[in-house]
Write a protein that holds these residues in place. Sequence first.
Motif, short mmCIF file in Angstrom:
data_model
loop_
_atom_site.label_atom_id
_atom_site.label_comp_id
_atom_site.label_asym_id
_atom_site.label_seq_id
_atom_site.Cartn_x
_atom_site.Cartn_y
_atom_site.Cartn_z
N GLY A 67 6.86 4.62 -5.22
CA GLY A 67 6.57 5.37 -6.43
C GLY A 67 7.44 5.06 -7.63
N ARG A 68 8.26 4.02 -7.53
CA ARG A 68 9.14 3.64 -8.64
C ARG A 68 8.98 2.16 -8.97
NH1 ARG A 68 12.12 7.37 -5.68
NH2 ARG A 68 13.10 9.03 -6.93
N ILE A 69 9.24 1.81 -10.23
CA ILE A 69 9.34 0.40 -10.60
C ILE A 69 10.74 -0.07 -10.25
CG2 ILE A 69 9.33 -1.25 -12.51
CD1 ILE A 69 7.19 0.46 -13.86
N VAL A 70 10.83 -1.03 -9.33
CA VAL A 70 12.14 -1.47 -8.85
C VAL A 70 12.54 -2.83 -9.41
CG1 VAL A 70 12.00 -0.09 -6.75
CG2 VAL A 70 11.12 -2.44 -6.74
N GLU A 71 11.57 -3.54 -10.01
CA GLU A 71 11.89 -4.84 -10.60
C GLU A 71 10.85 -5.17 -11.65
OE1 GLU A 71 13.17 -9.37 -9.26
OE2 GLU A 71 12.85 -7.81 -7.74
N ALA A 72 11.27 -5.85 -12.71
CA ALA A 72 10.36 -6.23 -13.78
C ALA A 72 10.85 -7.53 -14.40
CB ALA A 72 10.28 -5.14 -14.84
N GLU A 88 -6.90 -4.19 -7.59
CA GLU A 88 -7.16 -5.00 -6.39
C GLU A 88 -8.59 -5.58 -6.42
OE1 GLU A 88 -4.93 -5.66 -4.06
OE2 GLU A 88 -3.54 -3.98 -3.82
N PRO A 89 -8.98 -6.26 -7.50
CA PRO A 89 -10.39 -6.64 -7.64
C PRO A 89 -10.85 -7.77 -6.71
CG PRO A 89 -9.11 -7.61 -9.41
CD PRO A 89 -8.17 -6.71 -8.65
N THR A 90 -9.91 -8.45 -6.05
CA THR A 90 -10.32 -9.59 -5.21
C THR A 90 -9.96 -9.42 -3.74
OG1 THR A 90 -8.23 -10.77 -5.67
CG2 THR A 90 -10.08 -11.18 -7.16
N THR A 91 -9.43 -8.25 -3.37
CA THR A 91 -8.94 -8.06 -2.01
C THR A 91 -10.03 -8.25 -0.96
OG1 THR A 91 -7.21 -6.56 -2.74
CG2 THR A 91 -7.86 -6.41 -0.44
N SER A 146 0.85 -1.20 0.00
CA SER A 146 0.00 0.00 0.00
C SER A 146 0.88 1.24 0.00
CB SER A 146 -0.90 0.00 1.24
OG SER A 146 -1.79 -1.08 1.22
N GLY A 147 0.52 2.22 -0.86
CA GLY A 147 1.30 3.45 -0.95
C GLY A 147 2.47 3.39 -1.88
N SER A 148 2.62 2.27 -2.62
CA SER A 148 3.77 2.14 -3.51
C SER A 148 3.59 2.90 -4.82
CB SER A 148 4.02 0.65 -3.82
OG SER A 148 2.92 0.08 -4.48
#
Length: 259
Positions: free
Chosen positions: A227-232, A176-179, A38-40
């Motif tokens: 707020g950043r993409i750190v892995e892909a 988050e459609p199933t949370t 949360s908050g990423s």
Amino acid sequence: MGTLLSVSRLTVTAGIELVHGVDLELAAGERVGIIGASGSGKTLTCLAVAGLLPPELRVAGSIRLDGVDHDLVDAGERRLAKLRGSRVGMVFQEPMTALNPTMRIGRQVAEVMRLHTPVGRREAAAATLTLLDATGLPDPARIARSYPHQLSGGQRQRIMLAIALANSPDLLICDEPTTALDVTVQATVLALIDRRVREENAALLFISHNLAVVAEVCDRVLVMFEGRIVEAGTVEQVLTDPQHPHTRSLLADAELSAT
């Protein structure tokens, strides 16, 4: 497969920068997950793509959709509204906040069809029943006559999916459609999303905090942190050989919750 969605140097600012220079591409028919705590910034990123951020948040960078001759970052609300529901569909985490509580379900689904395609009232009503049946809802005619509060959480989520797919969009965004669903209903909804996306050959952008859930429906995954993409990488790569500490933490949490 050609590039359907191209996001470049995307930032979202509200006094401070919340999303920092995100780049991502999505091919037609491809299924990509975005995970993070949360908050990423994962939801902010996808709401920016759909043009649904509130006006107090400033979006910069570039968002391009194949076949659209203007950058979505600079598009006005009228243009964005035309794309939403026709080229881009969205499923939210809590359908009760997205569905109109005073309107019957059948009318809500039919209204989306009539807003974006030249269909008459009777044709839209018939197509609504077909669509509700395709999402596995029992007794579509009864569901169509119901109000949101008369249905279960799993049924409401299927209705949101039906609305999002009503006009066969090229891109489906699921946030988050199933949370909020129990494990059994969650598995059913995930299987439905997977099947319907394949049938429509739609690209899927699936947001979650849970890598195990993303692995159910996606081929590739992006990990966001602060707020950043750190892995892909492919789901298999990230599951078996996570590189970033945040990814390893998410995997550990998923393993812990499974025990």
